[in-house]
Enzyme design. Structure first.
Site, PDB file in Angstrom:
ATOM      1  N   ASP A 192       5.734  -6.929   6.109  1.00 51.80           N
ATOM      2  CA  ASP A 192       5.297  -7.830   5.342  1.00 51.80           C
ATOM      3  C   ASP A 192       3.562  -7.615   5.144  1.00 51.80           C
ATOM      4  O   ASP A 192       2.713  -8.046   5.668  1.00 51.80           O
ATOM      5  CB  ASP A 192       5.234  -9.279   6.281  1.00 51.80           C
ATOM      6  CG  ASP A 192       4.581 -10.509   5.380  1.00 51.80           C
ATOM      7  OD1 ASP A 192       4.299 -10.225   4.236  1.00 51.80           O
ATOM      8  OD2 ASP A 192       4.285 -11.461   6.260  1.00 51.80           O
ATOM      9  N   ILE A 193       3.531  -6.511   4.026  1.00 53.68           N
ATOM     10  CA  ILE A 193       2.226  -6.062   4.061  1.00 53.68           C
ATOM     11  C   ILE A 193       1.435  -7.116   2.586  1.00 53.68           C
ATOM     12  O   ILE A 193       1.672  -7.087   1.638  1.00 53.68           O
ATOM     13  CB  ILE A 193       2.364  -4.646   3.393  1.00 53.68           C
ATOM     14  CG1 ILE A 193       3.184  -3.893   4.423  1.00 53.68           C
ATOM     15  CG2 ILE A 193       0.755  -4.167   3.306  1.00 53.68           C
ATOM     16  CD1 ILE A 193       2.743  -3.853   5.867  1.00 53.68           C
ATOM     17  N   GLU A 194      -0.021  -7.522   3.201  1.00 51.20           N
ATOM     18  CA  GLU A 194      -0.250  -8.298   2.328  1.00 51.20           C
ATOM     19  C   GLU A 194      -1.895  -7.849   2.112  1.00 51.20           C
ATOM     20  O   GLU A 194      -2.764  -8.583   1.964  1.00 51.20           O
ATOM     21  CB  GLU A 194      -0.342  -9.821   2.980  1.00 51.20           C
ATOM     22  CG  GLU A 194       0.931 -10.393   3.114  1.00 51.20           C
ATOM     23  CD  GLU A 194       1.067 -11.760   3.595  1.00 51.20           C
ATOM     24  OE1 GLU A 194       0.080 -12.491   3.276  1.00 51.20           O
ATOM     25  OE2 GLU A 194       2.344 -12.072   3.945  1.00 51.20           O
ATOM     26  N   GLY A 195      -2.193  -6.679   2.344  1.00 48.70           N
ATOM     27  CA  GLY A 195      -3.373  -6.024   2.086  1.00 48.70           C
ATOM     28  C   GLY A 195      -3.532  -4.534   2.423  1.00 48.70           C
ATOM     29  O   GLY A 195      -2.534  -4.025   3.092  1.00 48.70           O
TER      30      GLY A 195
END
Length: 334
Positions: free
Chosen positions: A177-180
């Site tokens: 869950d990569i958000e940056g």
């Protein structure tokens, strides 16, 4: 030592018996799966008797046949003190109720081993999710990333370590869950991890939770290179979210379906509708009636459809068991 070994053998035999007599094993290729994140207590309210909305321990949510996959949220930092990761499980396991492994920033949440194993014995998959909104999953180069695969393998999956956060429990895979940040090293990390997984008789899974705008800016290139088993596309907090379902210029499940069939290295990859479990989300929540329509129409139109992902289980339970309504929609075939 003999007694402990006997107990482990007895437990294993019991779990095998449960799986053999009626429990259906998790099937990633199904189009009726429900994945719900656990660990962050999104609902947040404190129930005085601690029996309802305040996030419960994992086994509490495995007592029925509603949820199929529990991504544990989150492994928040790839390199904390002691060069090991750090995890954050809100009220369940934190520095106030658990100890760090000496010389590290890694919490010892080994009391959750029995919960995880109970869920798995009920035919559910339990994974560890890396990242989150404030996650810091980073690598300097491919070599460092490939080496980190062994760290994750030893701490959470089929390897061995004195610093396993969930003790003897062997998780069923990982979620990204990569958000940056940067995608540097992600392909090397996941490729090396998949090699370790493939050497085992146990089935492991690699999933991701990209934002719905295509391509995702933080993991899109990685999705195109690594064979993920499923993507939990976040159709919320964006112009392409569930609120825009009736506007085909915005709602873009069709784009993700084309990606699954023509771009992904795994042409059997499943695409989930990622949705908020309550109106507490920034934007994108739809009620259960609307969600039922969306599920049924999407499954009819797109063969890559694998199910629904919800954020998160505490919100779902507080919102009149929204997860139950979604599962009912997934199980019904008009």
């Amino acid at each position: 030592m003999v007694v402990a070994g006997f107990l482990r053998l007895t437990l294993s035999s019991l779990l095998l018996g449960i799986m053999t007599h009626g429990t259906v094993a998790f099937d990633m290729l199904s189009n009726e799966n429900l994945a719900v994140y656990w660990g962050q207590n999104s609902y947040g309210a404190i129930n005085p008797d601690n029996t309802a909305h305040w996030q419960q321990t994992l086994s509490y949510y495995c007592k029925d046949n509603v949820i199929d996959t529990f991504p544990i949220a989150f492994l928040v930092d790839s390199y904390a003190e002691g060069n090991l990761p750090s995890i954050d499980l809100a009220n369940i396991c934190n520095s106030g109720n658990a100890d760090y492994f000496p010389g590290t920033g890694l919490l010892n949440c080994s009391f959750l081993a029995s919960d995880i194993e109970m869920c798995q014995s009920a035919g559910k998959a339990v994974t560890i999710s890396l990242g989150g909104g404030s996650g810091n999953i980073h690598f300097q180069n491919d070599a460092q990333a490939a080496a980190y695969a062994k760290t994750i393998w030893n701490l959470f999956l089929g390897g061995t370590s004195k610093t396993r956060p969930f003790g003897s429990a062997i998780l069923d895979g990982i979620d990204m869950d990569i958000e940056g940040g940067s995608q540097t090293g992600y392909v090397s990390f996941l490729t090396a991890l998949r090699k370790l997984m493939n050497r085992s008789k146990k089935k492991y899974y690699i999933t991701a939770a990209p934002q719905c705008p295509y391509p995702d800016g933080y993991i899109g290139k990685t999705l195109n290179t690594v064979g993920f088993d499923a993507v939990y596309v976040q159709f919320y907090n964006n112009y392409c979210g569930l609120k825009h379902y009736n506007n085909r210029n915005d709602w873009n499940f069709a784009t993700w379906d084309k990606w699954a069939k023509n771009v992904s290295p795994n042409r059997d990859v499943k695409v989930y509708i990622g949705a908020p479990a309550s109106s507490a989300a920034g934007s994108g929540y739809v009620n259960s009636k609307q969600m039922t329509t969306i599920i049924q129409q999407t499954r009819s139109n797109y063969s890559s459809f694998g199910g629904v992902m919800l954020w998160d289980v505490s919100d779902a339970h507080a919102n009149h068991r929204y997860d139950k309504a979604v599962k009912q929609a997934l199980k019904s075939h008009p």
